[in-house]
Design a protein around this motif. Structure first.
Motif, PDB file in Angstrom:
ATOM      1  N   TRP A  19       0.776  -1.331   0.000  1.00 32.88           N
ATOM      2  CA  TRP A  19       0.193   0.099   0.019  1.00 32.88           C
ATOM      3  C   TRP A  19       0.732   1.224   0.011  1.00 32.88           C
ATOM      4  O   TRP A  19       1.854   1.188   0.760  1.00 32.88           O
ATOM      5  N   VAL A  27      -7.094   8.264   3.948  1.00 34.07           N
ATOM      6  CA  VAL A  27      -7.076   6.835   3.660  1.00 34.07           C
ATOM      7  C   VAL A  27      -8.519   6.646   4.274  1.00 34.07           C
ATOM      8  O   VAL A  27      -9.204   6.737   4.904  1.00 34.07           O
ATOM      9  N   GLU A  28      -9.067   5.316   3.340  1.00 33.76           N
ATOM     10  CA  GLU A  28     -10.146   4.395   3.756  1.00 33.76           C
ATOM     11  C   GLU A  28      -9.486   3.134   4.001  1.00 33.76           C
ATOM     12  O   GLU A  28      -9.123   2.433   3.267  1.00 33.76           O
ATOM     13  N   VAL A  29      -9.802   2.761   5.383  1.00 32.06           N
ATOM     14  CA  VAL A  29      -9.089   1.529   5.860  1.00 32.06           C
ATOM     15  C   VAL A  29     -10.117   0.555   6.196  1.00 32.06           C
ATOM     16  O   VAL A  29     -11.089   0.722   7.030  1.00 32.06           O
ATOM     17  N   SER A  31     -11.186  -2.906   7.606  1.00 32.99           N
ATOM     18  CA  SER A  31     -10.680  -4.318   8.399  1.00 32.99           C
ATOM     19  C   SER A  31     -11.818  -5.136   8.917  1.00 32.99           C
ATOM     20  O   SER A  31     -12.848  -4.570   8.743  1.00 32.99           O
ATOM     21  N   VAL A  62      -4.455   6.723  12.237  1.00 32.95           N
ATOM     22  CA  VAL A  62      -5.507   7.280  11.367  1.00 32.95           C
ATOM     23  C   VAL A  62      -6.341   8.107  12.532  1.00 32.95           C
ATOM     24  O   VAL A  62      -6.852   7.415  13.572  1.00 32.95           O
ATOM     25  N   LEU A  82      -6.546  -6.808   8.783  1.00 37.52           N
ATOM     26  CA  LEU A  82      -6.642  -5.744   7.752  1.00 37.52           C
ATOM     27  C   LEU A  82      -6.656  -6.066   6.388  1.00 37.52           C
ATOM     28  O   LEU A  82      -5.875  -6.911   5.818  1.00 37.52           O
ATOM     29  N   ASP A  84      -7.850  -3.816   3.481  1.00 37.53           N
ATOM     30  CA  ASP A  84      -7.503  -2.898   2.305  1.00 37.53           C
ATOM     31  C   ASP A  84      -7.267  -1.421   3.017  1.00 37.53           C
ATOM     32  O   ASP A  84      -7.682  -1.043   3.947  1.00 37.53           O
ATOM     33  N   VAL A  85      -6.423  -0.677   2.346  1.00 34.66           N
ATOM     34  CA  VAL A  85      -6.000   0.693   2.616  1.00 34.66           C
ATOM     35  C   VAL A  85      -6.056   1.324   1.331  1.00 34.66           C
ATOM     36  O   VAL A  85      -5.429   1.024   0.260  1.00 34.66           O
TER      37      VAL A  85
END
Length: 138
Positions: A19, A27-29, A31, A62, A82, A84-85
Motif C-alpha cells: 500500500w 485513507v479508507e482503511v 478491516s 489514522v 486488515l 485494504d487501505v
C-alpha cells in the motif's frame, strides 16, 4: 539485528500487499470485525497522522472527527484483519508526524494536496458508449 530464524518467520507472516500511502493522506482503511459468529468489514476513513515501526512491526495511525470528538486508531500494517487501505486524498505535508492536528478544529485541520480520482484497487472507469452504439443497443 534479530536472529536469521526470526527474520524468516517474520517474512512469512508479512503481507504481500504494497500500500502506497504517506503521512498526510486521507485513507479508507477496511478491516475485518468479528461480532459473535459473524464477520464483517468495517471502514475507517481519516487522515494518516503517523507511521512507525519496520518490518512486521510497522503500523500507522489514522485520525478522524466523529461528532466533534477526535478518534484515533492505530493499525498494524501486517495484521491479518486488515483487508485494504485506499487513498482518497493525497496530502502535501512537510512533517513526519502530524500530532499538531489534535489541537485543531474545523477548517484548521485541512491539509493541502490533490484529490485522487482513481482509488487503488478499483478497476478503470468504463467508457460511455458513443451515440451510434446507443442506437444499436435499443
Amino acid at each position: 539485528m534479530s536472529h536469521p530464524v526470526i527474520q524468516e518467520l517474520e517474512k512469512s507472516q508479512m503481507k504481500k500487499a504494497d500500500w502506497d500511502f504517506k503521512v498526510g493522506d486521507t485513507v479508507e482503511v477496511r478491516s475485518k470485525v468479528k461480532e459473535g459468529d459473524k464477520e464483517r468489514v468495517s471502514v475507517f476513513i481519516g487522515t494518516v497522522i503517523a507511521r512507525g515501526g519496520t518490518g512486521l512491526r510497522a503500523n500507522f495511525t489514522v485520525r478522524r472527527l466523529v461528532q466533534g470528538e477526535g478518534v484515533e486508531r492505530i493499525f498494524p500494517l501486517h495484521n491479518p484483519t486488515l483487508v485494504d487501505v485506499r487513498v482518497r486524498h493525497q496530502g502535501e505535508v512537510r512533517r513526519a508526524k502530524l500530532f499538531y492536528l489534535r489541537d485543531r478544529v474545523g477548517k484548521a485541520t485541512r491539509i493541502k494536496g490533490r484529490t485522487v480520482h482513481t482509488v487503488a484497487g478499483d478497476e478503470a472507469p468504463v467508457a460511455e458508449p458513443k451515440a451510434d452504439e446507443k442506437k444499436d443497443a435499443k
